[in-house]
Scaffold this active site. Structure first.
Site, PDB file in Angstrom:
ATOM      1  N   LYS A  95       0.813  -1.225   0.000  1.00 54.16           N
ATOM      2  CA  LYS A  95       0.000   0.000   0.000  1.00 54.16           C
ATOM      3  C   LYS A  95       0.841   1.267   0.000  1.00 54.16           C
ATOM      4  O   LYS A  95       0.450   2.290  -0.546  1.00 54.16           O
ATOM      5  CB  LYS A  95      -0.947   0.000   1.188  1.00 54.16           C
ATOM      6  CG  LYS A  95      -2.141  -0.921   0.986  1.00 54.16           C
ATOM      7  CD  LYS A  95      -3.236  -0.607   1.978  1.00 54.16           C
ATOM      8  CE  LYS A  95      -4.500  -1.376   1.644  1.00 54.16           C
ATOM      9  NZ  LYS A  95      -4.379  -2.823   1.945  1.00 54.16           N
ATOM     10  N   GLU A 117     -10.240   7.391   3.367  1.00 55.94           N
ATOM     11  CA  GLU A 117     -11.188   6.540   4.079  1.00 55.94           C
ATOM     12  C   GLU A 117     -10.467   5.231   4.355  1.00 55.94           C
ATOM     13  O   GLU A 117      -9.527   4.867   3.645  1.00 55.94           O
ATOM     14  CB  GLU A 117     -12.419   6.285   3.220  1.00 55.94           C
ATOM     15  CG  GLU A 117     -12.268   5.225   2.139  1.00 55.94           C
ATOM     16  CD  GLU A 117     -11.182   5.503   1.115  1.00 55.94           C
ATOM     17  OE1 GLU A 117     -10.918   6.694   0.831  1.00 55.94           O
ATOM     18  OE2 GLU A 117     -10.596   4.530   0.618  1.00 55.94           O
ATOM     19  N   SER A 384       1.596  -9.872  -0.849  1.00 50.99           N
ATOM     20  CA  SER A 384       1.333  -8.430  -0.788  1.00 50.99           C
ATOM     21  C   SER A 384       1.650  -7.802   0.563  1.00 50.99           C
ATOM     22  O   SER A 384       1.894  -6.600   0.638  1.00 50.99           O
ATOM     23  CB  SER A 384      -0.134  -8.164  -1.145  1.00 50.99           C
ATOM     24  OG  SER A 384      -0.988  -8.945  -0.325  1.00 50.99           O
TER      25      SER A 384
HETATM   26  C1  LIG Z   1      -5.168  -3.812   1.360  1.00 47.97           C
HETATM   27  C2  LIG Z   1      -4.446  -5.075   1.113  1.00 47.97           C
HETATM   28  C3  LIG Z   1      -4.778  -5.921   0.033  1.00 47.97           C
HETATM   29  C4  LIG Z   1      -5.944  -5.686  -0.887  1.00 47.97           C
HETATM   30  O1  LIG Z   1      -5.894  -4.543  -1.656  1.00 47.97           O
HETATM   31  P1  LIG Z   1      -5.565  -4.553  -3.225  1.00 47.97           P
HETATM   32  O2  LIG Z   1      -5.855  -3.185  -3.649  1.00 47.97           O
HETATM   33  O3  LIG Z   1      -6.452  -5.579  -3.869  1.00 47.97           O
HETATM   34  O4  LIG Z   1      -4.136  -4.930  -3.365  1.00 47.97           O
HETATM   35  C5  LIG Z   1      -4.019  -7.069  -0.167  1.00 47.97           C
HETATM   36  N1  LIG Z   1      -2.989  -7.383   0.648  1.00 47.97           N
HETATM   37  C6  LIG Z   1      -2.644  -6.604   1.700  1.00 47.97           C
HETATM   38  C7  LIG Z   1      -1.507  -7.020   2.555  1.00 47.97           C
HETATM   39  C8  LIG Z   1      -3.358  -5.428   1.964  1.00 47.97           C
HETATM   40  O5  LIG Z   1      -3.023  -4.673   3.017  1.00 47.97           O
END
Ligand SMILES: *Cc1c(COP(=O)(O)O)cnc(C)c1O
Length: 416
Positions: A95, A117, A384
């Protein structure tokens, strides 16, 4: 090799095929135009890109490693598995890439204040983080229900200097927070940039966020060529709004031999209705500023969603994903909460990596696909985020008795 999967939304009024666009109050149009202009201007300015890359490198440790998961590969007896470790960046997930990019744009537009938000608080945390770093005033809108559920993130946002404003309309969750943030933005356009957290909302947000997150896929191209001398056969990523997945996929879209799979939250199972699988059950709609697939009831009202992973628990899907699905370039599937916990445990035990619950959705699919492929095939999974933030949820889901005991002791100490 090359085919036309990429659309330039700056030439299509923000549409990716049938999806995207701008469905916002008239009063927001000048702000979106201003943002679009500032971004197109920044694209032409080499120093903007250089500053972005420099901050990603020195502040967030990029490039994040592409790690060959040798133990997991051996265990699954199939394709070679590589993990892109976005969890090693600042704030523990991808993020921050987008938050840094938009903070730089806000600075360029002369804004003094960032608002956002947030649902679970991860995006609020990333926004508060860059606000602290770049010296913006910061206000985060969050449903009162979510504030009560997500105290650790609220605590850090406040320590970072952000004002966390409780939203008490509707269900007091994400959707209500989105409305409140937009309302506030309309009143404060001159001074304020609204920092959108995923490839959602009205044009130009989906394309801007995607481009900032594309650093993920660009790095993977270089890294996998170094490791394997070629591109991967599969890319797998989880899909909430869709930013980490599109960030990985986008630079590969025109390489037709690279297959891509997005994994949504199957929650308690699609048949239970308690999930966030937009491709399984979503319908076309115009909600929260854009045209895409949304989980809605018969009357077009947003449906309740569910996922063990807060970051995937959302009714809509980024318009570019809806487009890539419609042309068959990317396939989408889902993973249940139960499968996700098993995948999480497996990665911890085999590789010593604690993935976020969101990212574990991608691992579920990898565990299904890898054994069916030959040992000469290569899969890249986007991890992610890291899982530290999920300790409360995971400990409860795994029914860890000592954890409950620990919480009781903490309460006793606090009450003294
Ligand atoms: C917020 C988040 C997501 C989901 O958001 P995307 O916009 O689909 O990437 C996925 N993995 C983590 C670790 C997150 O914090």
């Amino acid at each position: 090799m090359k085919s036309g999967n990429k659309i330039n939304p700056f030439k299509t009024k923000g549409y990716f095929g049938d999806f995207g666009g701008r469905y916002v109050p008239e009063m927001l149009i000048p702000a979106l135009d201003e943002l679009e202009k500032a971004y197109l201007d920044a694209l032409k300015d080499k120093s903007f890109q250089q500053e972005f890359e420099h901050i990603l490198k020195t502040y967030s440790g990029r490039p994040t490693p592409l790690y060959f998961a040798e133990n997991l590969t051996k265990r699954l007896k199939g394709a070679k598995i590589y993990l892109k470790q976005e969890g090693l960046g600042q704030t523990g997930s991808h993020k921050v890439n987008n938050a840094i990019g938009q903070a730089l744009l806000a600075k360029r537009m002369g804004k003094k204040r960032l608002i956002a938000e947030t649902g679970a608080g991860q995006h609020g945390l990333a926004t508060a983080t860059v606000a602290a770093k770049f010296g913006f005033e910061c206000e985060i809108f969050m449903g009162l229900t979510d504030i009560k559920r997500q105290r650790p993130n609220v605590f850090w946002m406040e320590q970072l200097g952000a004002k966390v404003t409780p939203v008490t309309t509707g269900n007091m969750t994400l959707k209500d927070a989105v409305n409140e943030a937009l309302r506030n933005w309309i009143e404060t356009l001159d001074t304020t940039h609204c920092l959108m957290g995923s490839v959602l909302s009205a044009h130009p947000y989906p394309v801007i966020v995607r481009n900032f997150q594309s650093v993920i896929g660009k790095e993977v191209i270089t890294q996998i060529k170094q490791a394997e001398g070629r591109l991967p056969d599969y890319l797998i990523a989880c899909v909430g709004g869709g930013s980490n997945s599109i960030g990985l996929f986008y630079p590969f879209l025109d390489f037709d031999n690279v297959k891509m799979i997005g994994v949504e939250a199957g929650g308690l199972g699609i048949s239970t209705g308690k999930h966030s699988a937009r491709f399984a059950k979503g319908k076309l709609g115009m909600i929260e500023g854009y045209r895409s697939l949304f989980l809605q009831d018969k009357d077009g009202r947003s449906r309740e969603t569910h996922s063990v992973a807060a970051g995937l628990d959302y009714i809509g899907i980024g318009p570019e994903h809806a487009y890539l699905h419609s042309i068959g370039r990317v396939s989408y599937t889902s993973a249940t909460d139960k499968e996700v916990l098993e995948a999480l445990k497996l990665l911890i035990k085999t590789e010593g990596i604690i993935p976020a619950l969101e990212s574990s959705h991608a691992l579920v699919e990898c565990i299904k696909v890898a054994p069916k492929l030959g040992k000469d095939k290569v899969i890249v999974v986007n991890v992610s985020g890291r899982g530290d933030k999920d300790i409360f949820i995971v400990a409860e889901a795994l029914k860890d008795k000592e954890w409950t005991e620990f919480l009781r002791d903490k309460i006793k100490e606090a009450d003294k």
